[in-house]
Every structure is written in C-alpha cells, then in structure tokens.
Design a protein around this motif. Structure first.
Motif, PDB file in Angstrom:
ATOM      1  N   UNK A   1       0.796  -1.159  -0.137  1.00  0.00           N
ATOM      2  CA  UNK A   1      -0.041   0.104  -0.037  1.00  0.00           C
ATOM      3  C   UNK A   1       0.785   1.296  -0.147  1.00  0.00           C
ATOM      4  N   UNK A   2       2.136   1.186   0.696  1.00  0.00           N
ATOM      5  CA  UNK A   2       2.979   2.284   0.694  1.00  0.00           C
ATOM      6  C   UNK A   2       3.652   2.460  -0.645  1.00  0.00           C
ATOM      7  N   UNK A   3       4.000   1.289  -1.265  1.00  0.00           N
ATOM      8  CA  UNK A   3       4.634   1.548  -2.682  1.00  0.00           C
ATOM      9  C   UNK A   3       3.663   1.704  -3.833  1.00  0.00           C
ATOM     10  N   UNK A   4       3.357   0.605  -4.616  1.00  0.00           N
ATOM     11  CA  UNK A   4       2.622   0.559  -5.687  1.00  0.00           C
ATOM     12  C   UNK A   4       1.624  -0.538  -5.435  1.00  0.00           C
ATOM     13  N   UNK A   5       0.369  -0.022  -5.738  1.00  0.00           N
ATOM     14  CA  UNK A   5      -0.843  -0.763  -5.353  1.00  0.00           C
ATOM     15  C   UNK A   5      -0.853  -2.263  -5.927  1.00  0.00           C
ATOM     16  N   UNK A   6      -0.116  -2.154  -7.334  1.00  0.00           N
ATOM     17  CA  UNK A   6      -0.330  -3.577  -7.815  1.00  0.00           C
ATOM     18  C   UNK A   6       0.820  -4.740  -7.530  1.00  0.00           C
TER      19      UNK A   6
END
Length: 189
Positions: A141-146
């Motif tokens: 969630x902090x980085x990329x959602x995928x």
C-alpha cells in the motif's frame, strides 16, 4: 528403363518463375549471429527481456518479515539483554537497600525491580516485532498498489505481528503486576 521418375511421385508442372516465387516466400527460421551482433548491448537486452520476465524483488520485505517473527519469538522467550538488565536491576535494588529494610522492601528490590526490567525489555522487543510486521504488510500500500508480496512473506509477517501483539500483552500483564501478584510478607500484629 526410366530412372528419373518414381512410380509414386505425382507429375508436377513447375516453371522457373514458380521456383523463384517459392524461394522468396520462404522466411528464414534460423538466424546466425556474428561476433559483431553479440557485442551489441541492445540486442542482449532484448534477448534478456524475452527470455525471462523481470520480477520485482522482495528480498527486503522477506528479510523484514523474518526479523519481525524473530523479534516476536525473542519477546516471548526472553533474551540475553533482558537477562542482563534484570540482573542489573537486582544488583541496584540490593545496593539501595538499607540494613534495616523491611521484608517487603527486600522483595521489591530483589524480585519486583528485576521482574519489571525483564518485562520492559521483552515489551520493547514485542513492540519492534509488531511495528516491523505491520510495515511489511503495509508495504504494497505504501509503494505501488499492484505490487503484491509472496504468500510466504505475508504469512511470516503475520506471524511476527501475532507474536508481537502477544508479547505486548504479556508486557502489560507483567509490568503492571496483573499476571502475578507481588508477594507480600505477613504483617505482625
């Protein structure tokens, strides 16, 4: 006897124009590379991309999940640091005792202070396990959602969170004397 024809071969009428057309329609199946082509970085990069799709690295998340689980185990079982801090609290308590201290003062100095020191150190380890485990789980969630973490990384991280939460609960119960009551000496009277 005519040896140019085989008995099973069909009669084919081909003209030289048909042969040239057939030769130009054929696509080569093998491409030979020269040494000059092999040195080309662009060609090598294209080959690497086609041969193996790049996957996102999860080494940091995996290591952090293992650290969280390890900290949770240490919080529940105790550590060398907790033992040293407990012994130090016991020595300091004995040094502060006066010769005329009552029995309850001796119990507090020799038992309660080391007990609380051990609980505090274990609580710190438990809180660290909880924080690291939650950060690993929140990483997508902090980085990329995928971006998703492998299943085993999430499982180990959840184990760290669970052990950390249990350690924090035990810290509260130990530090505030809710787990075991402090022994008291009988009063004379």
């Amino acid at each position: 006897m005519d040896t140019t024809k085989t008995p099973h071969a069909p009669e084919a009428e081909t003209t030289p124009a048909d042969l040239t057309k057939a030769e130009t329609d054929v696509e080569p199946t093998d491409v030979e590379l020269t040494d000059e082509d092999l040195d080309d970085d662009e060609l090598a990069d294209e080959f690497d991309e086609q041969a193996e799709p790049k996957e996102q690295g999860h080494v940091g998340a995996a290591a952090s999940a293992i650290v969280a689980a390890g900290l949770g185990v240490v919080a529940l079982s105790g550590s060398w640091v907790g033992g040293i801090v407990s012994e130090r609290a016991g020595v300091v308590g004995r040094l502060e005792l006066s010769q005329t201290a009552d029995v309850n003062g001796q119990i507090a100095a020799q038992f309660v202070q080391p007990w609380h020191a051990t609980a505090l150190v274990n609580g710190i380890f438990a809180a660290l396990a909880l924080i690291v485990g939650i950060l690993v789980l929140a990483l997508p969630a902090l980085g990329s959602p995928q971006r998703t973490l492998p299943t085993w990384v999430r499982s180990v991280s959840w184990a760290g969170v669970a052990l950390g939460a249990l350690g924090v609960l035990l810290f509260v119960l130990m530090y505030f004397d809710l787990l075991l009551t402090i022994p008291q000496a009988a009063t004379a009277g």
